[in-house]
Write an enzyme that holds these catalytic residues in place. Structure first.
Site, PDB file in Angstrom:
ATOM      1  NE  ARG A  71      -2.224  -1.267   3.363  1.00 30.94           N
ATOM      2  CZ  ARG A  71      -1.307  -0.468   4.759  1.00 30.94           C
ATOM      3  NH1 ARG A  71      -2.045   0.288   4.509  1.00 30.94           N
ATOM      4  NH2 ARG A  71      -0.678  -0.955   5.275  1.00 30.94           N
ATOM      5  CE1 TYR A 199       0.491  -6.013  -1.901  1.00 28.61           C
ATOM      6  CE2 TYR A 199      -1.026  -4.029  -0.563  1.00 28.61           C
ATOM      7  CZ  TYR A 199      -0.295  -5.130  -1.383  1.00 28.61           C
ATOM      8  OH  TYR A 199      -0.368  -5.664   0.516  1.00 28.61           O
ATOM      9  N   GLY A 200      -2.595  -5.196  -4.438  1.00 25.61           N
ATOM     10  CA  GLY A 200      -4.192  -5.335  -3.229  1.00 25.61           C
ATOM     11  C   GLY A 200      -4.528  -4.251  -2.267  1.00 25.61           C
ATOM     12  CE  LYS A 208      -6.054  -3.771   5.432  1.00 19.53           C
ATOM     13  NZ  LYS A 208      -5.221  -4.601   5.296  1.00 19.53           N
ATOM     14  CG  HIS A 228      -6.043  -3.526  10.473  1.00 23.14           C
ATOM     15  ND1 HIS A 228      -4.913  -3.099  10.655  1.00 23.14           N
ATOM     16  CD2 HIS A 228      -6.163  -4.719   9.692  1.00 23.14           C
ATOM     17  CE1 HIS A 228      -4.084  -3.720   9.227  1.00 23.14           C
ATOM     18  NE2 HIS A 228      -4.865  -4.536   9.568  1.00 23.14           N
ATOM     19  CB  SER A 250      -0.044  -3.779   7.913  1.00 27.16           C
ATOM     20  OG  SER A 250      -1.129  -3.504   7.797  1.00 27.16           O
ATOM     21  CB  CYS A 252       1.952  -6.761  13.907  1.00 29.52           C
ATOM     22  SG  CYS A 252       3.132  -5.466  13.452  1.00 29.52           S
ATOM     23  CG  ASP A 279      -6.681  -7.277   7.180  1.00 29.29           C
ATOM     24  OD1 ASP A 279      -5.018  -7.167   7.939  1.00 29.29           O
ATOM     25  OD2 ASP A 279      -6.681  -6.566   6.689  1.00 29.29           O
ATOM     26  CG  ASN A 376       3.304  -6.593   1.227  1.00 26.02           C
ATOM     27  OD1 ASN A 376       2.872  -7.487   2.729  1.00 26.02           O
ATOM     28  ND2 ASN A 376       2.923  -5.754   0.995  1.00 26.02           N
ATOM     29  NE  ARG A 378       0.658  -8.874   2.003  1.00 22.82           N
ATOM     30  CZ  ARG A 378      -0.160  -8.770   3.075  1.00 22.82           C
ATOM     31  NH1 ARG A 378      -1.387  -9.248   3.847  1.00 22.82           N
ATOM     32  NH2 ARG A 378       0.705  -7.906   4.412  1.00 22.82           N
TER      33      ARG A 378
HETATM   34  P1  GTP Z   1      -1.810  -8.485   7.440  1.00 28.89           P
HETATM   35  O1  GTP Z   1      -2.160  -9.209   6.925  1.00 28.89           O
HETATM   36  O2  GTP Z   1      -0.710  -6.479   6.802  1.00 28.89           O
HETATM   37  O3  GTP Z   1      -3.098  -6.845   8.346  1.00 28.89           O
HETATM   38  O4  GTP Z   1      -0.581  -9.343   8.257  1.00 28.89           O
HETATM   39  P2  GTP Z   1      -1.156  -9.699   9.652  1.00 28.89           P
HETATM   40  O5  GTP Z   1      -0.844  -8.484  10.604  1.00 28.89           O
HETATM   41  O6  GTP Z   1      -2.345 -10.587   9.609  1.00 28.89           O
HETATM   42  O7  GTP Z   1      -0.369 -10.513   9.982  1.00 28.89           O
HETATM   43  P3  GTP Z   1       1.179 -11.501   9.734  1.00 28.89           P
HETATM   44  O8  GTP Z   1       0.258 -12.812  10.761  1.00 28.89           O
HETATM   45  O9  GTP Z   1       0.895 -12.225   8.562  1.00 28.89           O
HETATM   46  O10 GTP Z   1       2.427 -12.078  10.380  1.00 28.89           O
HETATM   47  C1  GTP Z   1       3.120 -11.450   9.770  1.00 28.89           C
HETATM   48  C2  GTP Z   1       4.745 -11.792   9.751  1.00 28.89           C
HETATM   49  O11 GTP Z   1       4.445 -11.582  11.482  1.00 28.89           O
HETATM   50  C3  GTP Z   1       4.847 -12.764   9.635  1.00 28.89           C
HETATM   51  O12 GTP Z   1       6.265 -13.197   9.595  1.00 28.89           O
HETATM   52  C4  GTP Z   1       4.705 -13.797  11.168  1.00 28.89           C
HETATM   53  O13 GTP Z   1       5.376 -14.899  10.957  1.00 28.89           O
HETATM   54  C5  GTP Z   1       4.960 -13.178  11.812  1.00 28.89           C
HETATM   55  N1  GTP Z   1       4.437 -13.559  13.313  1.00 28.89           N
HETATM   56  C6  GTP Z   1       3.099 -14.128  13.481  1.00 28.89           C
HETATM   57  N2  GTP Z   1       3.300 -13.835  14.815  1.00 28.89           N
HETATM   58  C7  GTP Z   1       3.836 -13.896  15.531  1.00 28.89           C
HETATM   59  C8  GTP Z   1       4.383 -14.438  16.889  1.00 28.89           C
HETATM   60  O14 GTP Z   1       3.757 -14.684  17.486  1.00 28.89           O
HETATM   61  N3  GTP Z   1       5.792 -14.445  16.863  1.00 28.89           N
HETATM   62  C9  GTP Z   1       7.136 -14.265  16.422  1.00 28.89           C
HETATM   63  N4  GTP Z   1       8.140 -14.259  16.322  1.00 28.89           N
HETATM   64  N5  GTP Z   1       6.502 -13.406  15.103  1.00 28.89           N
HETATM   65  C10 GTP Z   1       5.190 -14.089  14.167  1.00 28.89           C
HETATM   66  C1  SPV Z   2      -2.439  -4.426   6.093  1.00 27.86           C
HETATM   67  O1  SPV Z   2      -1.629  -4.365   4.512  1.00 27.86           O
HETATM   68  O2  SPV Z   2      -2.553  -4.776   6.646  1.00 27.86           O
HETATM   69  C2  SPV Z   2      -2.859  -5.640   4.817  1.00 27.86           C
HETATM   70  C3  SPV Z   2      -2.810  -5.734   3.067  1.00 27.86           C
HETATM   71  O3  SPV Z   2      -3.839  -6.683   5.335  1.00 27.86           O
HETATM   72  S1  SPV Z   2      -3.561  -4.787   2.334  1.00 27.86           S
HETATM   73  O4  SPV Z   2      -5.114  -5.465   1.984  1.00 27.86           O
HETATM   74  O5  SPV Z   2      -2.660  -4.640   0.940  1.00 27.86           O
HETATM   75  O6  SPV Z   2      -4.549  -3.256   2.837  1.00 27.86           O
HETATM   76 MN    MN Z   3      -4.187  -5.683   7.295  1.00 21.43          MN
END
Ligand code: GTP
Ligand code: SPV
Ligand code: MN
Length: 594
Positions: A71, A199-200, A208, A228, A250, A252, A279, A376, A378
């Site tokens: 984004r 992009y997404g 979003k 979110h 994002s 995290c 999400d 990033n 996906r």
């Molecule tokens: P968006 O789709 O961008 O909103 O992201 P999200 O919040 O859904 O994040 P996601 O679950 O995809 O995790 C992103 C990164 O964080 C990945 O590289 C995971 O491996 C890492 N991660 C997730 N949970 C944990 C955790 O409990 N501990 C650690 N150390 N890393 C984590």
């Molecule tokens: C984020 O960035 O929080 C996502 C991916 O979940 S996007 O749809 O590109 O915003």
């Molecule tokens: Mn997100």
């Protein structure tokens, strides 16, 4: 032309077509035959690559432009009549200027292309919780993603009828030139114009743009919350299922937490997880006065790197079919791979996310490793394919929320978990959240930035008003959910994570539920309640006692520094900042100085 029974919709499509000048206009009906036809067309032009249909049935591969991989918050605008209504948290333009600047790029940009008309519903079709949008786009990739991420097609048009309200969503790839890219929101007109990106989050306008930026604006008017947040059900040994909603910035850990696998010790006790969303949560006060949430989406748009059978087996199982992979490594046998995925990448013959020949160990001119997949990159996959998905996803009123969790990525400072003293203090905890920047945002990775409620890039109006709205909601909800803060990312002196994370996070959720149900005591600290170390069930987890002590430690000096940084952050909101924020801030300072 009368493409639909909805007069205003037809007029709008005509008007947009006059500006963009597509060769053709095609209505997306949601049928399998149309989807197959479009997939074939996109494969013929190279927009999409078909993956091995035996190993990965229904799976597709796509690369975005190299300058279009996340984004672009700096090119994202909220266009309201008054600048103050967008607030210091948003880029702003006058609506007339916004339309004019975007129109210059849209003009004639669909010549030689088809404009697709996608009617979609965020939330179950026909639910009072749901909102309808119509996206016009010249990208088949967008159509195929929207078919996974939303409920789309004729059934939505039927629901819309002849005069239903909808968000007007216009997307055009144009030249995908970063100089000619704009993501514009017009909350006063219920409209979104996105141009110059593929992009997404910039182009799947239900996500979003509608479900957060436009929805948050509507939600304040209608007294609900568009957040979110992931939504997850935790089935306890008694059989009772509690649902929690959690906001992390994002990349995290929302997707990971939403589908976690209970560690053996807790599985044996009878714990089970149900995935509702990863999400976005729309939360309303239902007729019982309590807070209920739906996930308006039907798919995951998840981060690929780091996803493997150990970290997130449910995600791996979810993406074995009917999945679109974007910007990952393409293997010579037309399967895919990404960093920290399962197995080794092929020694030869793969192509990276830029389409360049790639092999393990490659370095750029500065000696930095060249990754096969973009950090990033996906996957887009139907939630219904997730082994832990629940039929409650389609429930019109969603699920009752027992606890709200905020969290960020903090190497220092924030303990593994703490509970706010009450709703208003919880709102303050959410409003003062901060996290280290990840690859999902443009900018310097690792830098700590304030990201209130993980909504900084997504709040479609002045965040000061958003805080006020949160305080108001607390007054209206009967038995408001308890509010917590977690940090899975605290590190030791050597930069190693102190907490194993992933499935083990359920141990923390267990404590959260016990607190939410007022089953156990806790330790009171200046920042909130923290667990007594023995109250986190560690069965089967070999974590040094010293780690737990570090994870739960609170350093008043560091917190005073943090508070200083927080007050500097709040200055930008001026008089509009709710007095309650200042009151909570003063109370925290007082507790810390004691
Ligand atoms: P968006 O789709 O961008 O909103 O992201 P999200 O919040 O859904 O994040 P996601 O679950 O995809 O995790 C992103 C990164 O964080 C990945 O590289 C995971 O491996 C890492 N991660 C997730 N949970 C944990 C955790 O409990 N501990 C650690 N150390 N890393 C984590
Ligand atoms: C984020 O960035 O929080 C996502 C991916 O979940 S996007 O749809 O590109 O915003
Ligand atoms: Mn997100």
């Amino acid at each position: 032309m009368s493409l639909t029974r909805h007069q205003e919709l037809n007029l709008w499509i005509d008007e947009m077509a006059k500006m963009c000048q597509p060769d053709d206009i095609v209505l997306i009906d949601g049928s399998d035959t149309q989807k197959a036809d479009l997939t074939k067309q996109a494969c013929d032009t190279g927009e999409i690559i078909e993956l091995d249909q035996e190993k990965l049935p229904g799976c597709l591969y796509h690369r975005t432009a190299v300058n279009d991989v996340a984004r672009t918050e700096n090119l994202t605008f909220i266009c309201t009549s008054k600048k103050e209504d967008a607030g210091p948290n948003n880029n702003w333009m006058k609506p007339a200027d916004g339309y004019k600047r975007a129109a210059e790029i849209f003009k004639g940009s669909m010549k030689g292309r088809t404009m697709y008309v996608i009617p979609f519903s965020m939330g179950p079709v026909g639910s009072e919780f749901s909102k309808i949008g119509v996206e016009l786009t010249d990208s088949i990739y967008v159509v195929l993603n929207m078919l996974i991420m939303t409920r789309a097609g004729q059934k939505v048009l039927d629901q819309l009828g002849t005069d239903g309200e909808f968000t007007h969503c216009l997307h055009g790839k144009a030249e995908r030139d970063i100089e000619k890219r704009l993501i514009m929101h017009f909350p006063e007109d219920n409209a979104i114009w996105s141009v110059g990106s593929g992009y997404g989050g910039n182009v799947l306008l239900g996500k979003k743009c509608l479900a957060l930026r436009i929805a948050s604006y509507i939600a304040r008017k209608e007294s609900w919350l568009a957040e979110h947040m992931l939504i997850l059900g935790i089935e306890r040994p008694s059989g009772r299922i509690d649902y929690v909603a959690a906001a992390f910035p994002s990349a995290c850990g929302k997707t990971n937490l939403a589908m976690l696998i209970p560690p053996e010790g807790l599985q044996a006790k009878g714990y089970k997880i149900w995935t509702v969303g990863d999400d976005i949560a729309w939360m309303r006060i239902d007729t019982d006065g309590k807070l209920w949430a739906i996930n308006p989406e039907t798919g995951f748009f998840g981060v690929a790197p780091g996803t493997n059978m150990k970290s997130n087996p449910n995600a791996v199982k979810t993406v074995q079919k009917n999945t679109i992979f974007t910007n990952v490594l393409l293997n010579p046998d037309r399967t895919v791979w990404w960093e920290d995925g399962d197995g080794d990448p092929p020694a030869e013959g793969a192509f990276d996310w830029k389409g360049q020949p790639w092999k393990p160990g490659m370095k750029d001119e500065n000696g930095n490793p060249i990754t096969g997949a973009h950090p990033n990159s996906r996957f887009t996959a139907p939630i219904a394919q997730c082994p832990t998905h629940t039929y409650r996803l389609d429930h019109h009123h969603g699920v009752n929320i027992s606890a709200i969790i905020f969290g960020g990525r903090r190497a220092k400072l924030a303990p593994l978990v703490y509970q706010s003293f009450d709703w208003n203090h919880g709102v303050y905890v959410g409003a003062t959240m901060a996290s280290e920047r990840t690859a999902a945002q443009f900018g310097k990775i690792g830098e700590v930035r304030r990201d209130p409620m993980a909504m900084l890039p997504f709040c479609g109006y002045n965040m000061a008003d958003y805080f006020a709205h949160w305080f108001n909601m607390g007054k209206k909800i009967k038995e408001p959910p308890k509010i917590f803060h977690v940090n899975w990312f605290r590190q030791d002196e050597n930069g190693d994570y102190l907490w194993p994370g992933f499935g083990e996070n359920l141990r923390v959720l267990e404590w959260i539920l016990e607190r939410a149900n007022e089953d156990i005591d806790a330790e009171e600290t200046p920042i909130g309640f923290i667990p007594k170390p023995q109250d986190i069930d560690m069965t089967g987890l070999d974590l040094p006692a010293e780690n737990m002590q570090k994870l739960l430690s609170i350093d008043p000096e560091d917190w005073l520094k943090e508070a200083q940084n927080v007050s500097e952050y709040f200055i930008q909101f001026g008089d509009r900042l709710p007095k309650e924020i200042l009151k909570q801030h003063a109370a925290l300072l007082e507790r810390l100085k004691k």
